[in-house]
Design a protein around this motif. Structure first.
Motif, PDB file in Angstrom:
ATOM      1  N   LYS A  88      10.301   3.516  12.108  1.00 28.32           N
ATOM      2  CA  LYS A  88       9.309   4.607  12.181  1.00 28.32           C
ATOM      3  C   LYS A  88       9.092   5.224  10.805  1.00 28.32           C
ATOM      4  O   LYS A  88       7.957   5.355  10.324  1.00 28.32           O
ATOM      5  CB  LYS A  88       9.809   5.655  13.184  1.00 28.32           C
ATOM      6  CG  LYS A  88       8.979   6.919  13.307  1.00 28.32           C
ATOM      7  CD  LYS A  88       9.493   7.764  14.506  1.00 28.32           C
ATOM      8  CE  LYS A  88       8.936   9.165  14.510  1.00 28.32           C
ATOM      9  NZ  LYS A  88       9.575   9.970  13.428  1.00 28.32           N
ATOM     10  N   ARG A 108       1.351   5.640  -0.028  1.00 35.79           N
ATOM     11  CA  ARG A 108       0.642   6.879   0.310  1.00 35.79           C
ATOM     12  C   ARG A 108       0.135   7.503  -0.991  1.00 35.79           C
ATOM     13  O   ARG A 108       0.499   7.063  -2.074  1.00 35.79           O
ATOM     14  CB  ARG A 108       1.625   7.818   1.029  1.00 35.79           C
ATOM     15  CG  ARG A 108       2.880   8.060   0.233  1.00 35.79           C
ATOM     16  CD  ARG A 108       3.848   8.955   0.972  1.00 35.79           C
ATOM     17  NE  ARG A 108       5.117   9.025   0.254  1.00 35.79           N
ATOM     18  CZ  ARG A 108       5.234   9.595  -0.915  1.00 35.79           C
ATOM     19  NH1 ARG A 108       4.168  10.119  -1.509  1.00 35.79           N
ATOM     20  NH2 ARG A 108       6.415   9.616  -1.518  1.00 35.79           N
ATOM     21  N   ASP A 109      -0.719   8.544  -0.908  1.00 34.34           N
ATOM     22  CA  ASP A 109      -1.275   9.147  -2.133  1.00 34.34           C
ATOM     23  C   ASP A 109      -0.143   9.510  -3.084  1.00 34.34           C
ATOM     24  O   ASP A 109       0.963   9.812  -2.675  1.00 34.34           O
ATOM     25  CB  ASP A 109      -2.067  10.399  -1.773  1.00 34.34           C
ATOM     26  CG  ASP A 109      -3.198  10.015  -0.812  1.00 34.34           C
ATOM     27  OD1 ASP A 109      -3.690  10.883  -0.097  1.00 34.34           O
ATOM     28  OD2 ASP A 109      -3.499   8.794  -0.771  1.00 34.34           O
ATOM     29  N   LEU A 134       4.790   4.204   4.250  1.00 30.84           N
ATOM     30  CA  LEU A 134       3.889   3.201   3.674  1.00 30.84           C
ATOM     31  C   LEU A 134       2.429   3.527   3.940  1.00 30.84           C
ATOM     32  O   LEU A 134       1.537   2.853   3.451  1.00 30.84           O
ATOM     33  CB  LEU A 134       4.218   1.815   4.238  1.00 30.84           C
ATOM     34  CG  LEU A 134       5.521   1.211   3.724  1.00 30.84           C
ATOM     35  CD1 LEU A 134       5.709  -0.194   4.251  1.00 30.84           C
ATOM     36  CD2 LEU A 134       5.538   1.208   2.209  1.00 30.84           C
ATOM     37  N   LYS A 135       2.197   4.607   4.710  1.00 29.21           N
ATOM     38  CA  LYS A 135       0.782   4.937   5.035  1.00 29.21           C
ATOM     39  C   LYS A 135       0.054   5.415   3.791  1.00 29.21           C
ATOM     40  O   LYS A 135       0.658   6.092   2.961  1.00 29.21           O
ATOM     41  CB  LYS A 135       0.789   6.041   6.104  1.00 29.21           C
ATOM     42  CG  LYS A 135       0.276   5.526   7.442  1.00 29.21           C
ATOM     43  CD  LYS A 135       0.008   6.660   8.399  1.00 29.21           C
ATOM     44  CE  LYS A 135       0.795   6.388   9.681  1.00 29.21           C
ATOM     45  NZ  LYS A 135       1.504   7.503  10.207  1.00 29.21           N
ATOM     46  N   ARG A 192       9.814   3.983   7.833  1.00 27.72           N
ATOM     47  CA  ARG A 192       9.246   3.019   6.864  1.00 27.72           C
ATOM     48  C   ARG A 192       7.720   2.965   7.027  1.00 27.72           C
ATOM     49  O   ARG A 192       6.972   3.025   6.045  1.00 27.72           O
ATOM     50  CB  ARG A 192       9.864   1.649   7.133  1.00 27.72           C
ATOM     51  CG  ARG A 192       9.459   0.557   6.154  1.00 27.72           C
ATOM     52  CD  ARG A 192      10.305  -0.709   6.414  1.00 27.72           C
ATOM     53  NE  ARG A 192       9.992  -1.776   5.465  1.00 27.72           N
ATOM     54  CZ  ARG A 192       9.040  -2.688   5.678  1.00 27.72           C
ATOM     55  NH1 ARG A 192       8.317  -2.649   6.773  1.00 27.72           N
ATOM     56  NH2 ARG A 192       8.804  -3.631   4.786  1.00 27.72           N
ATOM     57  N   ALA A 193       7.269   2.905   8.282  1.00 26.22           N
ATOM     58  CA  ALA A 193       5.824   2.848   8.537  1.00 26.22           C
ATOM     59  C   ALA A 193       5.145   4.122   8.028  1.00 26.22           C
ATOM     60  O   ALA A 193       4.094   4.072   7.377  1.00 26.22           O
ATOM     61  CB  ALA A 193       5.571   2.683  10.030  1.00 26.22           C
ATOM     62  N   GLU A 194       5.782   5.264   8.263  1.00 28.09           N
ATOM     63  CA  GLU A 194       5.201   6.545   7.819  1.00 28.09           C
ATOM     64  C   GLU A 194       5.093   6.606   6.308  1.00 28.09           C
ATOM     65  O   GLU A 194       4.091   7.031   5.755  1.00 28.09           O
ATOM     66  CB  GLU A 194       6.050   7.718   8.343  1.00 28.09           C
ATOM     67  CG  GLU A 194       5.891   7.955   9.828  1.00 28.09           C
ATOM     68  CD  GLU A 194       6.962   8.883  10.411  1.00 28.09           C
ATOM     69  OE1 GLU A 194       6.879   9.206  11.615  1.00 28.09           O
ATOM     70  OE2 GLU A 194       7.892   9.268   9.656  1.00 28.09           O
ATOM     71  N   LYS A 224       0.860  -1.182   0.000  1.00 26.69           N
ATOM     72  CA  LYS A 224       0.000   0.000   0.000  1.00 26.69           C
ATOM     73  C   LYS A 224       0.894   1.229   0.000  1.00 26.69           C
ATOM     74  O   LYS A 224       1.884   1.298   0.729  1.00 26.69           O
ATOM     75  CB  LYS A 224      -0.877  -0.014   1.255  1.00 26.69           C
ATOM     76  CG  LYS A 224      -1.939  -1.091   1.135  1.00 26.69           C
ATOM     77  CD  LYS A 224      -2.988  -1.010   2.183  1.00 26.69           C
ATOM     78  CE  LYS A 224      -3.926  -2.194   2.004  1.00 26.69           C
ATOM     79  NZ  LYS A 224      -3.233  -3.340   1.314  1.00 26.69           N
TER      80      LYS A 224
END
Ligand SMILES: Cc1ncccc1N[C@@H](C)c1ccc2c(c1)OCCO2
Length: 116
Positions: free
Chosen positions: A109, A9-10, A115-116, A111-113, A7
């Motif tokens: 941190k 991000r935009d 992939l949002k 990587r998670a941000e 997934k």
């Protein structure tokens, strides 16, 4: 069905863009200094024997340039190898050990941000 791709991000950048972005941020982090270049086994007694699969940020940079990562996962495996090697060889409260923990937390941190 949900595409195989992670997934994003935009404005959906592909996985390799995320790898490049993350690597750039790791390389410029103030605590990256122990991880920028391969450990010279001559200057670090025991390293060659203890650390079976050495890895560092410049090698990861080269592997990206040579298109050796097929996905974010294979890139992540090498980044984790850097920090796993660090934990294996360095005490948690040593300067290098502390830098490794800071850098691993920062990577996870960011990587998670991304992939949002
Ligand atoms: C990541 C790591 N783990 C274990 C040992 C070294 C290193 N890093 C090297 C670059 C390094 C970091 C710091 C140094 C050094 C080499 O050589 C001696 C002076 O201080």
């Amino acid at each position: 069905p949900v595409s195989k791709k992670a997934k994003m991000r935009d404005g959906g950048t592909d996985e390799l863009d995320v790898c490049q972005q993350l690597l750039g941020e790791l390389e410029t982090h103030q605590d990256a200094w122990p991880f920028l270049k391969p450990v010279n086994p001559k200057s670090v007694p025991g390293y060659k024997k203890v650390v079976k699969k050495p890895m560092d940020l410049s090698t990861i940079r080269e592997k990206i340039a040579n298109k050796q990562y097929s996905c974010l996962e294979s890139f992540t495996d090498d980044v984790n190898l850097v920090f796993d090697n660090c934990e294996r060889f360095n005490e948690d409260d040593s300067e290098i050990g502390k830098a490794g923990h800071i850098m691993r937390r920062f990577f996870n941190k960011r990587r998670a941000e991304l992939l949002k």
